[in-house]
Design a protein around this motif. Structure first.
Motif, PDB file in Angstrom:
ATOM      1  N   THR A 115       0.830  -1.202   0.000  1.00 36.06           N
ATOM      2  CA  THR A 115       0.000   0.000   0.000  1.00 36.06           C
ATOM      3  C   THR A 115       0.866   1.255   0.000  1.00 36.06           C
ATOM      4  O   THR A 115       0.606   2.208  -0.736  1.00 36.06           O
ATOM      5  CB  THR A 115      -0.940   0.005   1.215  1.00 36.06           C
ATOM      6  N   TRP A 116       1.927   1.252   0.817  1.00 33.56           N
ATOM      7  CA  TRP A 116       2.814   2.412   0.888  1.00 33.56           C
ATOM      8  C   TRP A 116       3.467   2.677  -0.470  1.00 33.56           C
ATOM      9  O   TRP A 116       3.523   3.821  -0.921  1.00 33.56           O
ATOM     10  CB  TRP A 116       3.874   2.199   1.963  1.00 33.56           C
ATOM     11  N   GLU A 118       2.407   1.789  -3.454  1.00 38.13           N
ATOM     12  CA  GLU A 118       1.384   2.278  -4.379  1.00 38.13           C
ATOM     13  C   GLU A 118       1.093   3.755  -4.158  1.00 38.13           C
ATOM     14  O   GLU A 118       0.971   4.524  -5.110  1.00 38.13           O
ATOM     15  CB  GLU A 118       0.086   1.487  -4.213  1.00 38.13           C
ATOM     16  N   ARG A 119       0.991   4.163  -2.911  1.00 35.39           N
ATOM     17  CA  ARG A 119       0.703   5.572  -2.609  1.00 35.39           C
ATOM     18  C   ARG A 119       1.840   6.475  -3.036  1.00 35.39           C
ATOM     19  O   ARG A 119       1.608   7.598  -3.473  1.00 35.39           O
ATOM     20  CB  ARG A 119       0.407   5.734  -1.122  1.00 35.39           C
ATOM     21  N   GLN A 120       3.072   6.011  -2.894  1.00 36.77           N
ATOM     22  CA  GLN A 120       4.204   6.816  -3.342  1.00 36.77           C
ATOM     23  C   GLN A 120       4.157   7.014  -4.850  1.00 36.77           C
ATOM     24  O   GLN A 120       4.530   8.061  -5.353  1.00 36.77           O
ATOM     25  CB  GLN A 120       5.531   6.160  -2.947  1.00 36.77           C
ATOM     26  N   ARG A 122       1.537   7.329  -6.614  1.00 38.46           N
ATOM     27  CA  ARG A 122       0.513   8.323  -6.944  1.00 38.46           C
ATOM     28  C   ARG A 122       1.102   9.726  -6.968  1.00 38.46           C
ATOM     29  O   ARG A 122       0.626  10.590  -7.694  1.00 38.46           O
ATOM     30  CB  ARG A 122      -0.610   8.282  -5.917  1.00 38.46           C
ATOM     31  N   THR A 160      -0.719   9.218 -13.244  1.00 33.80           N
ATOM     32  CA  THR A 160      -0.512   8.658 -11.907  1.00 33.80           C
ATOM     33  C   THR A 160      -1.336   7.391 -11.705  1.00 33.80           C
ATOM     34  O   THR A 160      -2.237   7.088 -12.464  1.00 33.80           O
ATOM     35  CB  THR A 160      -0.910   9.687 -10.839  1.00 33.80           C
ATOM     36  N   ARG A 162      -3.860   4.953  -9.360  1.00 33.89           N
ATOM     37  CA  ARG A 162      -5.012   5.148  -8.482  1.00 33.89           C
ATOM     38  C   ARG A 162      -4.970   4.155  -7.358  1.00 33.89           C
ATOM     39  O   ARG A 162      -4.494   3.115  -7.435  1.00 33.89           O
ATOM     40  CB  ARG A 162      -6.305   4.909  -9.245  1.00 33.89           C
TER      41      ARG A 162
END
Length: 162
Positions: A115-116, A118-120, A122, A160, A162
């Motif tokens: 998750t971390w 993936e968020r980076q 974005r 980016t 999602r």
């Protein structure tokens, strides 16, 4: 041993089965890659830090792991099992009550790491990380073009994640 396990799972987001199946022959120290064999017969080369690679190689040497035998072993030379993970989290939970209350586990580490990352992504599109995520099967919004010239594929996304 416990810190090695936690670091392995935090850096690679591998499953417990992938770590337990790791063998000394699966370590490629020059490019700092490990071969993970996981659920559903998934096989992937995963990059690791030079520090983790050194720890894995030293562990294999100190615990007298055979080239094709399990890498992760107790001091006695016996391979660890899933029970080791259960014991680790029970002991951590005794010192950090929130670990027990929140049911933190190796699977939780895997999910949190993925998750971390993936968020980076974005925040800014990073094709190199996209390739790593594709190996994990986590780059959902990207299409990969596979050709003879590019068997590993290339990121074809614009923008980016999602």
């Amino acid at each position: 041993m416990d810190s090695l396990l936690l670091r392995l799972h935090t850096e690679t987001a591998c499953r417990r089965g992938g770590a337990l199946a790791l063998r000394p022959v699966d370590l490629d120290p020059d490019p700092c890659l490990i071969l993970l064999r996981e659920k559903g017969e998934t096989v992937r080369w995963q990059p690791v830090s030079p520090t983790l690679m050194r720890y894995l190689l030293r562990h294999a040497e100190q615990r007298h792991a055979t080239e094709t035998g399990p890498l992760l072993r107790y001091r006695s030379g016996q391979p660890i099992t899933y029970r080791r993970y259960d014991h680790v989290w029970v002991r951590i939970g005794e010192h950090l009550p929130w670990v027990h209350a929140q049911q933190i586990s190796t699977h939780w580490l895997r999910h949190t790491t993925l998750t971390w990352v993936e968020r980076q992504l974005r925040l800014r599109h990073r094709p190199g990380l996209c390739r790593s995520l594709r190996q994990w099967g986590r780059c959902r919004n990207h299409r990969y073009l596979r050709t003879r010239n590019h068997p590993r594929g290339s990121c074809r996304a614009g923008g980016t994640h999602r």
